[in-house]
Design a protein around this motif. Structure first.
Motif, mmCIF file in Angstrom:
data_model
loop_
_atom_site.group_PDB
_atom_site.id
_atom_site.type_symbol
_atom_site.label_atom_id
_atom_site.label_comp_id
_atom_site.label_asym_id
_atom_site.label_seq_id
_atom_site.Cartn_x
_atom_site.Cartn_y
_atom_site.Cartn_z
ATOM 1 N N GLY A 95 -16.981 -2.786 58.935
ATOM 2 C CA GLY A 95 -17.560 -3.596 57.865
ATOM 3 C C GLY A 95 -18.454 -4.721 58.339
ATOM 4 O O GLY A 95 -18.895 -5.537 57.544
ATOM 5 N N PHE A 96 -18.719 -4.782 59.636
ATOM 6 C CA PHE A 96 -19.555 -5.845 60.180
ATOM 7 C C PHE A 96 -20.993 -5.356 60.372
ATOM 8 O O PHE A 96 -21.538 -5.380 61.461
ATOM 9 C CB PHE A 96 -18.993 -6.355 61.505
ATOM 10 C CG PHE A 96 -17.737 -7.160 61.344
ATOM 11 C CD1 PHE A 96 -17.800 -8.526 61.108
ATOM 12 C CD2 PHE A 96 -16.500 -6.558 61.416
ATOM 13 C CE1 PHE A 96 -16.643 -9.268 60.959
ATOM 14 C CE2 PHE A 96 -15.346 -7.299 61.263
ATOM 15 C CZ PHE A 96 -15.425 -8.652 61.029
ATOM 16 N N SER A 97 -21.576 -4.887 59.270
ATOM 17 C CA SER A 97 -22.951 -4.422 59.297
ATOM 18 C C SER A 97 -23.547 -4.647 57.913
ATOM 19 O O SER A 97 -22.855 -4.478 56.910
ATOM 20 C CB SER A 97 -22.998 -2.935 59.659
ATOM 21 O OG SER A 97 -24.342 -2.499 59.700
ATOM 22 N N GLY A 98 -24.797 -5.051 57.887
ATOM 23 C CA GLY A 98 -25.486 -5.253 56.620
ATOM 24 C C GLY A 98 -26.969 -5.159 56.825
ATOM 25 O O GLY A 98 -27.437 -4.856 57.931
ATOM 26 N N GLU A 99 -27.737 -5.430 55.759
ATOM 27 C CA GLU A 99 -29.183 -5.339 55.895
ATOM 28 C C GLU A 99 -29.890 -6.357 55.025
ATOM 29 O O GLU A 99 -29.394 -6.769 53.976
ATOM 30 C CB GLU A 99 -29.672 -3.933 55.555
ATOM 31 C CG GLU A 99 -29.469 -3.518 54.120
ATOM 32 C CD GLU A 99 -29.888 -2.082 53.850
ATOM 33 O OE1 GLU A 99 -30.215 -1.344 54.786
ATOM 34 O OE2 GLU A 99 -29.878 -1.703 52.664
ATOM 35 N N PHE A 100 -31.038 -6.779 55.528
ATOM 36 C CA PHE A 100 -31.985 -7.570 54.762
ATOM 37 C C PHE A 100 -33.084 -6.616 54.318
ATOM 38 O O PHE A 100 -33.641 -5.888 55.150
ATOM 39 C CB PHE A 100 -32.635 -8.647 55.645
ATOM 40 C CG PHE A 100 -31.725 -9.767 56.030
ATOM 41 C CD1 PHE A 100 -31.451 -10.789 55.140
ATOM 42 C CD2 PHE A 100 -31.164 -9.804 57.287
ATOM 43 C CE1 PHE A 100 -30.621 -11.839 55.505
ATOM 44 C CE2 PHE A 100 -30.343 -10.859 57.668
ATOM 45 C CZ PHE A 100 -30.072 -11.867 56.766
#
Length: 103
Positions: A95-100
């Motif tokens: 869960g330590f991933s995201g995006e701009f």
């Protein structure tokens, strides 16, 4: 928010190119976190990083790191449209991933 149980509390940000933003990042102190966003930082103008009232005026940024609980603000202007990842190396599947997404 970074926390060991859930990862990032927000996994997607939608931003406009040319706008000034503040990204407030908080850590829970259960892990040591190195937050990477190299492509995003490279395609943004980083004005300052503020940690407990202390300001850093970087020429560029690759990552920020939390060795203990705390809060940091990254002030920036997005420059180039695109989709850019941010993540904690090695913990993307937890869960330590995201995006701009910059439009």
């Amino acid at each position: 928010m970074l926390n060991a149980a859930d990862g990032f509390s927000i996994k997607r940000y939608e931003l406009q190119a040319g706008v000034y933003y503040r990204w407030r990042i908080q850590s829970d102190d259960l892990e040591e976190y190195k937050l990477l966003a190299p492509d995003f930082f490279r395609e943004s103008w980083i004005d300052q990083v503020v940690v407990e009232g202390l300001e850093v005026k970087p020429m560029g940024l690759h990552a920020v790191e939390f060795d203990q609980s705390g809060e940091m603000d990254v002030w920036f202007v997005t420059i180039r449209p695109g989709t850019y990842r941010y993540y904690i190396e090695g913990l993307e599947r937890e869960g330590f991933s995201g995006e701009f997404v910059v439009k």
